[in-house]
Motif scaffolding. Sequence first.
Motif, PDB file in Angstrom:
ATOM      1  N   THR A  40      12.983  14.564   5.524  1.00  0.00           N
ATOM      2  CA  THR A  40      14.052  15.307   6.192  1.00  0.00           C
ATOM      3  C   THR A  40      14.610  16.320   5.190  1.00  0.00           C
ATOM      4  OG1 THR A  40      15.699  13.725   5.414  1.00  0.00           O
ATOM      5  CG2 THR A  40      14.748  13.324   7.607  1.00  0.00           C
ATOM      6  N   GLN A  43      16.433  14.623   2.343  1.00  0.00           N
ATOM      7  CA  GLN A  43      15.668  13.870   1.337  1.00  0.00           C
ATOM      8  C   GLN A  43      14.618  14.750   0.629  1.00  0.00           C
ATOM      9  OE1 GLN A  43      14.813  10.304   3.957  1.00  0.00           O
ATOM     10  NE2 GLN A  43      15.470   9.214   2.129  1.00  0.00           N
ATOM     11  N   GLY A  94      12.994   7.754   6.390  1.00  0.00           N
ATOM     12  CA  GLY A  94      13.222   6.786   7.456  1.00  0.00           C
ATOM     13  C   GLY A  94      12.250   6.962   8.610  1.00  0.00           C
ATOM     14  N   GLY A  95      12.590   6.341   9.742  1.00  0.00           N
ATOM     15  CA  GLY A  95      11.706   6.366  10.895  1.00  0.00           C
ATOM     16  C   GLY A  95      11.427   7.771  11.415  1.00  0.00           C
ATOM     17  N   SER A  96      12.362   8.700  11.224  1.00  0.00           N
ATOM     18  CA  SER A  96      12.145  10.069  11.712  1.00  0.00           C
ATOM     19  C   SER A  96      11.007  10.736  10.942  1.00  0.00           C
ATOM     20  CB  SER A  96      13.421  10.898  11.556  1.00  0.00           C
ATOM     21  OG  SER A  96      14.453  10.341  12.339  1.00  0.00           O
ATOM     22  N   THR A 117      12.220   4.410   3.496  1.00  0.00           N
ATOM     23  CA  THR A 117      13.467   4.262   2.734  1.00  0.00           C
ATOM     24  C   THR A 117      14.598   3.719   3.610  1.00  0.00           C
ATOM     25  OG1 THR A 117      14.125   6.556   3.173  1.00  0.00           O
ATOM     26  CG2 THR A 117      12.831   6.145   1.178  1.00  0.00           C
ATOM     27  N   THR A 118      14.280   3.309   4.846  1.00  0.00           N
ATOM     28  CA  THR A 118      15.238   2.583   5.709  1.00  0.00           C
ATOM     29  C   THR A 118      14.516   1.314   6.180  1.00  0.00           C
ATOM     30  OG1 THR A 118      14.543   3.530   7.833  1.00  0.00           O
ATOM     31  CG2 THR A 118      16.170   4.783   6.582  1.00  0.00           C
ATOM     32  N   ALA A 120      13.662   0.738   9.469  1.00  0.00           N
ATOM     33  CA  ALA A 120      13.263   1.001  10.860  1.00  0.00           C
ATOM     34  C   ALA A 120      11.962   0.293  11.251  1.00  0.00           C
ATOM     35  CB  ALA A 120      13.143   2.503  11.098  1.00  0.00           C
ATOM     36  N   THR A 125       3.779   0.166  12.667  1.00  0.00           N
ATOM     37  CA  THR A 125       3.441   0.113  14.093  1.00  0.00           C
ATOM     38  C   THR A 125       2.565   1.297  14.472  1.00  0.00           C
ATOM     39  OG1 THR A 125       5.123   1.506  15.171  1.00  0.00           O
ATOM     40  CG2 THR A 125       5.822  -0.700  14.466  1.00  0.00           C
ATOM     41  N   VAL A 127       3.076   2.757  17.298  1.00  0.00           N
ATOM     42  CA  VAL A 127       3.878   3.417  18.337  1.00  0.00           C
ATOM     43  C   VAL A 127       4.381   4.747  17.767  1.00  0.00           C
ATOM     44  CG1 VAL A 127       5.944   3.234  19.782  1.00  0.00           C
ATOM     45  CG2 VAL A 127       4.650   1.174  19.192  1.00  0.00           C
ATOM     46  N   LYS A 136      12.226  12.230  25.520  1.00  0.00           N
ATOM     47  CA  LYS A 136      11.421  11.554  24.499  1.00  0.00           C
ATOM     48  C   LYS A 136      10.354  10.695  25.165  1.00  0.00           C
ATOM     49  CE  LYS A 136      11.673   8.629  20.444  1.00  0.00           C
ATOM     50  NZ  LYS A 136      12.497   8.024  19.424  1.00  0.00           N
ATOM     51  N   LEU A 155      14.157   3.009  -3.866  1.00  0.00           N
ATOM     52  CA  LEU A 155      14.417   4.208  -3.063  1.00  0.00           C
ATOM     53  C   LEU A 155      15.502   4.001  -2.015  1.00  0.00           C
ATOM     54  CD1 LEU A 155      10.763   5.501  -2.513  1.00  0.00           C
ATOM     55  CD2 LEU A 155      12.360   5.997  -4.384  1.00  0.00           C
TER      56      LEU A 155
HETATM   57  P1  NAD Z   1      16.178   8.391  10.165  1.00  0.00           P
HETATM   58  O1  NAD Z   1      14.795   8.394   9.667  1.00  0.00           O
HETATM   59  O2  NAD Z   1      16.544   9.443  11.170  1.00  0.00           O
HETATM   60  O3  NAD Z   1      17.155   8.485   8.912  1.00  0.00           O
HETATM   61  C1  NAD Z   1      18.544   8.706   9.088  1.00  0.00           C
HETATM   62  C2  NAD Z   1      19.057   9.606   7.954  1.00  0.00           C
HETATM   63  O4  NAD Z   1      19.112   8.845   6.754  1.00  0.00           O
HETATM   64  C3  NAD Z   1      18.148  10.790   7.684  1.00  0.00           C
HETATM   65  O5  NAD Z   1      18.936  11.934   7.426  1.00  0.00           O
HETATM   66  C4  NAD Z   1      17.403  10.370   6.432  1.00  0.00           C
HETATM   67  O6  NAD Z   1      16.973  11.459   5.649  1.00  0.00           O
HETATM   68  C5  NAD Z   1      18.454   9.542   5.719  1.00  0.00           C
HETATM   69  N1  NAD Z   1      17.898   8.545   4.812  1.00  0.00           N
HETATM   70  C6  NAD Z   1      16.814   7.771   5.006  1.00  0.00           C
HETATM   71  N2  NAD Z   1      16.628   6.949   3.973  1.00  0.00           N
HETATM   72  C7  NAD Z   1      17.612   7.203   3.092  1.00  0.00           C
HETATM   73  C8  NAD Z   1      17.956   6.668   1.811  1.00  0.00           C
HETATM   74  N3  NAD Z   1      17.269   5.669   1.271  1.00  0.00           N
HETATM   75  N4  NAD Z   1      19.029   7.163   1.180  1.00  0.00           N
HETATM   76  C9  NAD Z   1      19.774   8.138   1.754  1.00  0.00           C
HETATM   77  N5  NAD Z   1      19.505   8.696   2.960  1.00  0.00           N
HETATM   78  C10 NAD Z   1      18.430   8.226   3.609  1.00  0.00           C
HETATM   79  O7  NAD Z   1      16.620   6.998  10.795  1.00  0.00           O
HETATM   80  P2  NAD Z   1      15.799   5.656  11.081  1.00  0.00           P
HETATM   81  O8  NAD Z   1      16.763   4.787  11.771  1.00  0.00           O
HETATM   82  O9  NAD Z   1      15.109   5.179   9.875  1.00  0.00           O
HETATM   83  O10 NAD Z   1      14.667   6.110  12.090  1.00  0.00           O
HETATM   84  C11 NAD Z   1      14.971   6.452  13.427  1.00  0.00           C
HETATM   85  C12 NAD Z   1      13.761   7.049  14.111  1.00  0.00           C
HETATM   86  O11 NAD Z   1      12.639   6.207  13.926  1.00  0.00           O
HETATM   87  C13 NAD Z   1      13.932   7.205  15.615  1.00  0.00           C
HETATM   88  O12 NAD Z   1      13.384   8.432  16.028  1.00  0.00           O
HETATM   89  C14 NAD Z   1      13.149   6.044  16.177  1.00  0.00           C
HETATM   90  O13 NAD Z   1      12.694   6.282  17.472  1.00  0.00           O
HETATM   91  C15 NAD Z   1      12.051   5.907  15.178  1.00  0.00           C
HETATM   92  N6  NAD Z   1      11.482   4.532  15.127  1.00  0.00           N
HETATM   93  C16 NAD Z   1      10.207   4.371  15.510  1.00  0.00           C
HETATM   94  C17 NAD Z   1       9.629   3.126  15.473  1.00  0.00           C
HETATM   95  C18 NAD Z   1       8.190   2.966  15.871  1.00  0.00           C
HETATM   96  O14 NAD Z   1       7.631   1.883  15.787  1.00  0.00           O
HETATM   97  N7  NAD Z   1       7.536   4.022  16.305  1.00  0.00           N
HETATM   98  C19 NAD Z   1      10.350   2.022  15.015  1.00  0.00           C
HETATM   99  C20 NAD Z   1      11.668   2.207  14.626  1.00  0.00           C
HETATM  100  C21 NAD Z   1      12.230   3.485  14.668  1.00  0.00           C
END
Ligand code: NAD
Length: 363
Positions: A40, A43, A94-96, A117-118, A120, A125, A127, A136, A155
Amino acid sequence: MRDFVFDARLPRVVFGAGALAHLPRELAALGIGRALVLSTPGQRALAERAAALLGGASAGVFAQAAMHVPVEVARAAAAEARRVGADGAVAIGGGSTTGLGKTLALDPGLPVVAVPTTYAGSEVTSVYGLTEAGTKKTARDPRVLPRAVIYDAELSLGLPWTTTVVSMLNAIAHAAEALYAPDANPVTDLLAEEGMRAGAAALDRLRLEPRDVDARGDALAAAWLCGTVLGNTTIGLHHKLCHTLGGSFGLPHAEVHAVVLPHALAYNAPAAPRAVATIARALAAARASGAAPSPEASAPAAVFKLGRRHGAPTSLAAIGMRAEDLDRAADLAMLQPYPNPRPLERDAIRVLLQRAFDGVAPD
Ligand code: NAD
């Protein structure tokens, strides 16, 4: 007795504090010589660090990943990958960001290494999701499963507290629904229970010391377990509701999971007694810290208390839902049938949504 078919789909995993250092080795093992590093905008510095680590095996950084993978961003990333002649991608974030990497696995068809780094769980997966004109769509495709995952607890040391909590509740939701999935089996049951226990226990430790690398490692391991069960079972009402609320009403993904989970579990509890007993046991064990656990709270109440204790949002109203959209959300949840332990009843789902909107504690 349950009948089942278990055809495990798992990527290679490299786990450890400082494990990012193994990125060049992992790419070389996959024959990747020019990797586009994705992140993103927030990051970008981390992506630049990964690119520097790769040296000549980096094809540059694409730091435009965004929530719910807008199709325009996926197309721009594919164009950039072609322009720089990338033969692989690294998704760090993260997941995005992982989601954007998954689209590059489809077009132009690059092997992807994920560095989550999250919590998620998307990295394990098959998916993926894409958002076009505000809608979506999600689908499964084995090609999008990352070829390797590097879990580096260092991280996530700076992951903000609220994100830490809602992201872990997102992981716990994967495990909770896996327990009553039609394709659950003894292996996914074990992973789900331990993932929930370890994730909830890690939150208790991290609240006291968010930069405790061991607790961050425990949280990441829990996220791996929870993601693994998501990747190997079929989702039900909870995930479908969250996709509807996130995709059609623009609510933030992990926060929606945190709010809806207690209410979705309350809806399903009468039809899934074994699953809710396991959830209550896992969360009680997380709290007991060595003492004999006593699951006095029901699963929905225990999940609600877990979120509230750690400051997660508890109502849809607090995360941007409008009361006038609740009827449409209930209609959308009924549109496509999917497996769920309790049959989908429109009026009862409308009540569920109202309770989630108001943030009422489940019974
Ligand atoms: P995200 O990836 O959107 O991250 C949220 C924010 O946190 C972003 O700005 C990111 O840059 C920031 N961030 C991430 N890690 C960080 C860290 N260690 N330190 C500081 N900032 C950090 O949020 P998310 O909840 O991880 O992912 C959500 C997305 O993932 C959704 O689109 C969801 O649909 C998808 N998802 C998909 C699956 C799948 O199996 N396909 C599973 C779970 C989530």
